[in-house]
Scaffold this motif. Sequence first.
Motif, short mmCIF file in Angstrom:
data_model
loop_
_atom_site.label_atom_id
_atom_site.label_comp_id
_atom_site.label_asym_id
_atom_site.label_seq_id
_atom_site.Cartn_x
_atom_site.Cartn_y
_atom_site.Cartn_z
N THR A 1 44.06 57.50 48.83
CA THR A 1 43.88 58.28 47.61
C THR A 1 42.54 57.96 46.95
O THR A 1 42.12 56.80 46.90
CB THR A 1 45.03 58.02 46.63
N CYS A 2 41.91 58.99 46.42
CA CYS A 2 40.61 58.86 45.75
C CYS A 2 40.83 58.58 44.26
O CYS A 2 41.36 59.42 43.54
CB CYS A 2 39.83 60.16 45.94
N GLU A 3 40.46 57.39 43.81
CA GLU A 3 40.76 57.00 42.43
C GLU A 3 39.92 57.77 41.42
O GLU A 3 40.33 57.93 40.27
CB GLU A 3 40.57 55.50 42.25
N GLY B 1 44.30 60.36 41.06
CA GLY B 1 44.51 59.00 41.53
C GLY B 1 45.19 58.14 40.49
O GLY B 1 44.69 57.99 39.37
N LEU B 2 46.33 57.56 40.84
CA LEU B 2 47.13 56.79 39.88
C LEU B 2 47.45 55.42 40.45
O LEU B 2 48.05 55.31 41.52
CB LEU B 2 48.42 57.54 39.54
N ASP B 3 47.05 54.38 39.73
CA ASP B 3 47.38 53.02 40.13
C ASP B 3 48.71 52.61 39.51
O ASP B 3 48.99 52.94 38.35
CB ASP B 3 46.27 52.06 39.66
N ALA B 4 49.55 51.91 40.29
CA ALA B 4 50.84 51.39 39.82
C ALA B 4 51.76 52.52 39.35
O ALA B 4 52.34 52.46 38.27
CB ALA B 4 50.66 50.35 38.72
N ASP C 1 37.67 60.87 35.37
CA ASP C 1 36.93 61.56 36.41
C ASP C 1 37.87 62.19 37.44
O ASP C 1 37.59 63.26 37.98
CB ASP C 1 35.96 60.61 37.12
N SER C 2 38.97 61.51 37.73
CA SER C 2 39.94 62.05 38.67
C SER C 2 40.61 63.30 38.10
O SER C 2 40.83 64.29 38.81
CB SER C 2 40.99 60.99 39.01
N LEU C 3 40.93 63.26 36.81
CA LEU C 3 41.55 64.42 36.17
C LEU C 3 40.58 65.60 36.12
O LEU C 3 40.98 66.75 36.30
CB LEU C 3 42.01 64.06 34.76
#
Length: 382
Positions: free
Chosen positions: A258-260, A323-326, A336-338
């Motif tokens: 996944t691209c953060e 991109g979503l961590d946890a 930037d991902s949004l």
Amino acid sequence: MTRKTTPRIDRDYLLDVLQRLLLTPSPSGMTDEIVVKVSNELEQLGIPYSLTRRGAIRADIEGARHSPDRAIVAHLDTLGAMVKQLKPNGRLELVPIGFWSSRFAEGARVTLYGDDGLTCRGTILPCKASGHTFNQEIDTQPVAWTHVELRLDERCHSREDLIRLGVNVGDTIAVDSAPEFLPNGFINARHLDDKAGVAALLAVARALRESGTRIPVDCHLLFTISEEVGVGASHVLHGDVAELISIDNGTVAEGQNTCEYGVTLSMQDSAGPFDWHLTRHLLALCRERGIEHSRDVFRYYRSDAAAALEAGNDIRTALVCFGLDASHGHERVHVDSLMALAELLLAHVQSPPLFKRDAALLGPLADFPAHNDPTLAEGGAS
């Protein structure tokens, strides 16, 4: 609204909407308030919409043609919990709403919603919470929902106290989002899944409205209310959609691609592969527009698209992700991902329908597309 020649995503609007959504509790089964807020937002944008019996939203942006219809779906519901039992010590046993670990519930500030307007604040704690009492057992107790309990901020020290307060089995627990927006673009909060996706979709709708852009074919914006419990987009399509894009989170974790800071296209999740043609159409748009992107495959994951297919809809589906961590824990996303996600969606709704033949439920072999169809490089085919 001010008319512009080219639709552009308003970053500030996206972030403002996201913050308002995060501050609105909406665990699955208790989504009325957020449905009203999103409906009001659609009214402000001048976009017509209608609601299903339980509150899933179908908004309609008219295109130059009415078929083959498109839809983009994001879900309003979040994780939460429910009261399983009233305990003799005045605490509450909980079960999760949706799939998430009790490890991430520990320490959460929550609101209990009961009958007749009852609301109580509280904290989810391990059953053995005090090191002064339990010593090293606070580190050795198992991680499970049976090993946490809800402590209400009320004078409750017995089951009878809870009953007098009006607490019941089945009361809903909403977990505080606790959003934090940092100057460097990082956003930390619970429930970014999928309120970040909803905010991106509304930002796309606003860009279209402010610019006065006429899209080539009708596009329905769908906001579902039960994705976290597996129902999702099963009851809001009404059989007239040919292409469905689901918005959800891409997991930033070891072993994933996944691209953060960009948008991620899922090639497959636990429900199976996504449509070959639609997915590659979106990849082509990313390349043409210079949108940072990646591909990924998710083993333990499903989205609104799976529910739509399982309900019997014969539609092309794709999954686009921020991109979503946890995920389903202490979540983090970068703006930037949004923005990359929103830019891709904006490009998609302005592109011609993938296949005109998809307007009909059945057709001949002669116009059936093959995987190596060269017209896909042009973003569409007859």
